[in-house]
Design a protein around this motif. Structure first.
Motif, PDB file in Angstrom:
ATOM      1  N   SER A 131      47.558  45.037  46.355  1.00  0.00           N
ATOM      2  CA  SER A 131      48.155  44.242  45.286  1.00  0.00           C
ATOM      3  C   SER A 131      47.087  43.541  44.465  1.00  0.00           C
ATOM      4  O   SER A 131      46.229  42.833  45.005  1.00  0.00           O
ATOM      5  N   HIS A 132      47.139  43.758  43.134  1.00  0.00           N
ATOM      6  CA  HIS A 132      46.330  43.019  42.170  1.00  0.00           C
ATOM      7  C   HIS A 132      44.827  43.152  42.434  1.00  0.00           C
ATOM      8  O   HIS A 132      44.107  42.165  42.561  1.00  0.00           O
ATOM      9  N   TYR A 133      44.389  44.384  42.524  1.00  0.00           N
ATOM     10  CA  TYR A 133      42.969  44.681  42.665  1.00  0.00           C
ATOM     11  C   TYR A 133      42.536  45.653  41.585  1.00  0.00           C
ATOM     12  O   TYR A 133      43.322  46.500  41.125  1.00  0.00           O
ATOM     13  N   ILE A 134      41.276  45.529  41.208  1.00  0.00           N
ATOM     14  CA  ILE A 134      40.629  46.496  40.338  1.00  0.00           C
ATOM     15  C   ILE A 134      39.714  47.334  41.228  1.00  0.00           C
ATOM     16  O   ILE A 134      38.729  46.828  41.784  1.00  0.00           O
ATOM     17  N   ILE A 135      40.064  48.605  41.392  1.00  0.00           N
ATOM     18  CA  ILE A 135      39.326  49.524  42.252  1.00  0.00           C
ATOM     19  C   ILE A 135      38.462  50.401  41.356  1.00  0.00           C
ATOM     20  O   ILE A 135      38.987  51.171  40.547  1.00  0.00           O
ATOM     21  N   ASN A 136      37.156  50.280  41.478  1.00  0.00           N
ATOM     22  CA  ASN A 136      36.276  51.076  40.634  1.00  0.00           C
ATOM     23  C   ASN A 136      36.141  52.508  41.159  1.00  0.00           C
ATOM     24  O   ASN A 136      36.721  52.874  42.182  1.00  0.00           O
ATOM     25  N   SER A 137      35.381  53.312  40.490  1.00  0.00           N
ATOM     26  CA  SER A 137      35.328  54.755  40.748  1.00  0.00           C
ATOM     27  C   SER A 137      34.710  55.082  42.103  1.00  0.00           C
ATOM     28  O   SER A 137      33.864  54.353  42.628  1.00  0.00           O
ATOM     29  N   GLU A 227      38.163  42.511  43.001  1.00  0.00           N
ATOM     30  CA  GLU A 227      37.425  43.684  42.532  1.00  0.00           C
ATOM     31  C   GLU A 227      36.745  44.388  43.700  1.00  0.00           C
ATOM     32  O   GLU A 227      36.179  43.748  44.588  1.00  0.00           O
ATOM     33  N   ILE A 228      36.806  45.707  43.658  1.00  0.00           N
ATOM     34  CA  ILE A 228      36.100  46.552  44.618  1.00  0.00           C
ATOM     35  C   ILE A 228      35.141  47.426  43.821  1.00  0.00           C
ATOM     36  O   ILE A 228      35.571  48.238  43.001  1.00  0.00           O
ATOM     37  N   LYS A 244      36.193  39.624  46.413  1.00  0.00           N
ATOM     38  CA  LYS A 244      35.443  40.321  45.365  1.00  0.00           C
ATOM     39  C   LYS A 244      34.255  40.999  46.030  1.00  0.00           C
ATOM     40  O   LYS A 244      33.462  40.348  46.712  1.00  0.00           O
ATOM     41  N   ILE A 245      34.133  42.314  45.837  1.00  0.00           N
ATOM     42  CA  ILE A 245      33.126  43.103  46.541  1.00  0.00           C
ATOM     43  C   ILE A 245      32.285  43.870  45.528  1.00  0.00           C
ATOM     44  O   ILE A 245      32.827  44.544  44.645  1.00  0.00           O
ATOM     45  N   GLY A 246      30.973  43.809  45.677  1.00  0.00           N
ATOM     46  CA  GLY A 246      30.073  44.559  44.806  1.00  0.00           C
ATOM     47  C   GLY A 246      30.067  46.039  45.141  1.00  0.00           C
ATOM     48  O   GLY A 246      30.823  46.523  45.983  1.00  0.00           O
ATOM     49  N   THR A 247      29.184  46.770  44.519  1.00  0.00           N
ATOM     50  CA  THR A 247      29.152  48.218  44.695  1.00  0.00           C
ATOM     51  C   THR A 247      28.548  48.597  46.046  1.00  0.00           C
ATOM     52  O   THR A 247      27.809  47.837  46.661  1.00  0.00           O
ATOM     53  N   ASP A 248      28.907  49.776  46.520  1.00  0.00           N
ATOM     54  CA  ASP A 248      28.257  50.424  47.673  1.00  0.00           C
ATOM     55  C   ASP A 248      28.403  49.656  48.980  1.00  0.00           C
ATOM     56  O   ASP A 248      27.621  49.839  49.902  1.00  0.00           O
ATOM     57  N   THR A 261      33.289  36.309  48.422  1.00  0.00           N
ATOM     58  CA  THR A 261      32.557  37.249  47.583  1.00  0.00           C
ATOM     59  C   THR A 261      31.547  37.957  48.462  1.00  0.00           C
ATOM     60  O   THR A 261      30.803  37.299  49.205  1.00  0.00           O
ATOM     61  N   ILE A 262      31.532  39.283  48.394  1.00  0.00           N
ATOM     62  CA  ILE A 262      30.535  40.078  49.118  1.00  0.00           C
ATOM     63  C   ILE A 262      29.645  40.740  48.074  1.00  0.00           C
ATOM     64  O   ILE A 262      30.061  41.667  47.386  1.00  0.00           O
ATOM     65  N   ASN A 263      28.430  40.229  47.943  1.00  0.00           N
ATOM     66  CA  ASN A 263      27.485  40.824  47.001  1.00  0.00           C
ATOM     67  C   ASN A 263      26.883  42.082  47.616  1.00  0.00           C
ATOM     68  O   ASN A 263      26.477  42.091  48.784  1.00  0.00           O
ATOM     69  N   SER A 264      26.835  43.131  46.839  1.00  0.00           N
ATOM     70  CA  SER A 264      26.336  44.410  47.327  1.00  0.00           C
ATOM     71  C   SER A 264      25.938  45.247  46.126  1.00  0.00           C
ATOM     72  O   SER A 264      26.511  45.109  45.037  1.00  0.00           O
TER      73      SER A 264
END
Length: 742
Positions: A131-137, A227-228, A244-248, A261-264
């Motif tokens: 629910s209510h997430y932006i899932i990137n590629s 965000e993922i 909120k999760i960064g890339t990879d 927040t998980i910076n990645s």
């Protein structure tokens, strides 16, 4: 109050932001639309044949009119799902994604999706509530119970959203248990920020300014989606809420991730492992959190680790650190901290980095009063030994090593590089200053190299001084030399010994004592006497019973061991520090010696107290009005630091040589001292390492000498011993070149 409310079906897709929090003319998705970059060509409605195929694949939707796709949408890859609200999907092709041994087909199956944006070629399977997430590629989501985001999500930042009471603000209660030093976390916060905020808690203007800056760091409007980042893999996890999760990033088997927040990134991927619980916090780049760890109200610095059931609560931990197994509460921990044992405990402390907590170390929570615990402050290199128990409130100079023991009273150890022991048989505290330099040169010399080697950060926000010999430790050494002079002078007077046999008395000017504690007129006389004793015949000093003052909150004596050797070791440290700095400069023979005595360890970065006062003032008057501006000031000070450090080193050199100006003769004398010190370091690194190899009991566990050699090797083959020898040759060549220039 009803805890479960019956709602109409439309609530599954319509409930998001309360209309009273929407700006005029905006809809509930206005922030979401800012967060998402539309695909090339944009989204379109489903075609009738696509809807038919989706229905045949056992998909349902609250309205197919609110499901949007791109022209590269393959409905055959979408099966057994429920869609609610506005769902937008990027390219879905007939392919697969792989991460390690996990291979999943691109597409969406057996999931319930509420108002989400999904990027190109994602694999989403068995996500029971998304629910209510932006899932990137190229994201892989597999076997997740709940993954949701609220309209008031703060992602671990210590702010309040529109309409929220102050009581919901997350604050991290560092340094003690009272909450009086609490700080408001934000993504990008470093130990320097936390120390500045928590240390100057008495400055109401500063506190208000920092709170306002932090509140403005994150938009207070409601409606931000979780965000993922691209190429993230999340599998077999239970609850992921307001994250909120960064890339990879790789997450497997997490129990609960909430308000974090998980910076990645691709260069610094973070990983979260099995049974981990993270609530109200910020995870730095390149972190690893595995095996049933719990962190609540926390900040974890870049390239740091939590492992094997560690508990990190109300604490901020700096970069390049590792905590395993143990419990850590209400702390501010600077970079390069190690704590690996299940039965160690750390509470209500400021640990200034390059530290190590041994098994059984109990630092805090021993309740020696009826109130909350006090505080403990330890300079760089703090190392409490096995089964050490320390009471609050205590303070330790840099590189204090506590021998195994139950220390019965509060301590204030002002002598750096010391070994502190609780002598139960004699009922006294014993302190051996300069122990590291005299008896464990291998560890001391290896220290800076070790921490530099372990610094794998690509994102370096917190500036860190790794050198053991630096302005903070050397200002402590200068003060320690004066204390030794004072205590030796007092010990000699107690003996009522004649002074005629001493060297001729020399005037001790206060200008040469800028590093010392304030002393009365009588104290200056005793310092002068102690200095002459320490520079004279060691037999006189060795015959004295030298007592430390103000080092333990008890009536029992504190004995200073090997004062003569320690005093001269401190002198060698100061010369070595100064000459190391000078040999690294292009204009080797610097003459300027004006330097500020007081330096502050600001989260791992050393700054002059006057510069910190200016920074403090500029925050209060609004010159620095954002954390970005404050961090920029840190960087400016860091750029000036090598020059400031050089001037401090020259000042230390002049102090130990008892001069105001370096003549050619004194330069030659200093170079001769440094050559002797360099050779001694190389020799002592070898000797201190060889002690372990020569331990006869090592052979008792081996069948023969061949097995012992295969297990432990030869000390001559030790890589660090060989490295130091090579560096010593190079430095002696530098000394010779500089000597020829004079």
């Amino acid at each position: 109050m009803e805890r479960v409310t019956l709602l109409p079906p439309a609530a599954l897709s319509d409930g998001w932001i309360d209309p009273k929090y929407l700006p005029q003319g905006e809809n509930k998705y206005y922030i979401r639309n800012r967060q998402v970059t539309p695909p090339e060509g944009g989204w379109r409605h489903l075609r009738s044949e696509e809807i038919e195929r989706l229905v045949m694949n056992n998909n349902t939707a609250s309205s197919w009119d609110t499901v949007w796709v791109t022209d590269e949408f393959d409905p055959n890859m979408v099966k057994d799902n429920k869609f609610y609200g506005t769902v937008r999907m990027g390219r879905i092709s007939n392919g697969a994604l792989q991460y390690h041994d996990l291979r999943l087909p691109v597409g969406i199956t057996n999931s319930s999706i509420h108002s989400c944006d999904i990027g190109d070629d994602c694999a989403i399977h068995n996500v029971h509530y998304l629910s209510h997430y932006i899932i990137n590629s190229h994201v892989m989501l597999f076997n997740i119970q709940e993954m949701s985001c609220t309209d008031h999500a703060k992602f671990g930042n210590g702010i309040v959203k529109e309409g929220e009471p102050e009581s919901v603000r997350v604050r991290i209660e560092i340094m003690n248990e009272t909450g009086a030093r609490s700080v408001m976390p934000f993504d990008g916060m470093i130990p320097a920020d936390a120390y500045l905020w928590a240390k100057y808690v008495d400055d109401e203007i500063l506190q208000a300014r920092l709170a306002d800056i932090t509140q403005r760091t994150v938009d207070h409007h409601r409606g931000y989606y979780g965000e993922i980042g691209q190429r993230c893999v999340i599998k077999n996890s239970s609850i992921i809420k307001d994250v909120k999760i960064g890339t990879d990033c790789y997450i497997k088997g997490a129990s609960k991730l909430k308000n974090i927040t998980i910076n990645s990134s691709n260069e610094e991927p973070s990983q979260i492992g099995e049974n981990v619980i993270l609530v109200n916090g910020i995870v730095g780049y390149g972190c690893r959190i595995f095996y049933s760890c719990t962190a609540v109200k926390f900040i974890l610095g870049n390239n740091s680790n939590l492992k094997y059931g560690a508990r990190l609560i109300n604490s901020i931990m700096g970069d390049n650190s590792t905590i395993s197994c143990c419990e850590v509460l209400n702390n501010l921990i600077y970079p390069c901290h190690e704590q690996h044992h299940n039965n160690s405990f750390l509470i209500a402390s400021v640990i200034m980095g390059q530290s190590n907590m041994a098994a059984g170390a109990t630092i805090g929570s021993n309740h020696n009063s009826r109130a909350n615990d006090g505080e403990l402050v330890a300079g760089r290199g703090f190392w409490p030994g096995l089964c050490s128990s320390v009471k609050h409130s205590s303070r330790f100079a840099s590189y204090t090593l506590l021998a195994k023991g139950d220390y019965p009273a509060e301590m204030s150890i002002a002598l750096p590089f010391s070994l502190v022991s609780n002598n139960i048989a004699e009922d006294r505290l014993e302190v051996m200053p300069a122990y590291w330099w005299m008896y464990n040169m291998y560890a001391l010399a290896r220290n800076a190299w070790k921490y530099r080697t372990r610094d794998k950060r690509r994102t370096k926000v917190q500036n860190i001084e790794f050198d053991t010999f630096a302005p903070d430790t050397m200002q402590e050494v200068l003060k320690a030399r004066t204390l030794l002079e004072l205590w030796v002078g007092k010990a000699y007077r107690i003996m009522d010994a004649p002074t005629e046999e001493l060297l001729p008395e020399e005037e001790l000017t206060k200008s040469a004592m800028t590093e010392t504690p304030s002393l009365s007129g009588e104290g200056w006389e005793e310092v002068s006497l102690g200095r002459r004793l320490l520079q004279g015949d060691r037999k006189v000093v060795d015959s004295l019973t030298i007592l430390g003052e103000g080092m333990e909150n008890s009536r029992r004596p504190v004995h200073i061991l090997k004062a003569y050797d320690a005093y001269h070791a401190y002198g060698d440290m100061l010369i070595h520090y100064a000459m190391e700095c000078i040999l690294e400069t292009t204009d080797n023979r610097q003459q300027t010696t004006n330097s500020e005595a007081n330096w502050i360890n600001l989260g791992g970065q050393l700054v002059k107290e006057s510069d910190l006062d200016t920074l403090h003032h500029d925050i209060c008057n609004g010159t620095l009005d954002s954390w970005e501006a404050i961090h920029h000031r840190y960087d400016e000070l860091w750029e000036r630091y090598p020059e400031d450090k050089l001037y401090h080193a020259l000042h230390a050199l002049c102090t130990v040589l008892d001069t105001e100006t370096m003549t050619d003769e004194l330069w030659l004398q200093a170079l001769a001292h440094e050559e002797r010190i360099q050779r001694r370091i190389s020799e002592q690194v070898y000797i201190s390492r060889k002690k372990d190899h020569d331990n006869p009991f090592r052979s008792h566990t081996c069948r023969n000498a061949e097995e012992e050699l295969a297990v432990y090797g030869e000390v001559e083959d030790n890589s660090f011993v060989r490295q130091v020898r090579a560096e010593t040759i190079e430095k002696i060549h530098k000394i010779e070149r500089l000597r020829n220039m004079i």
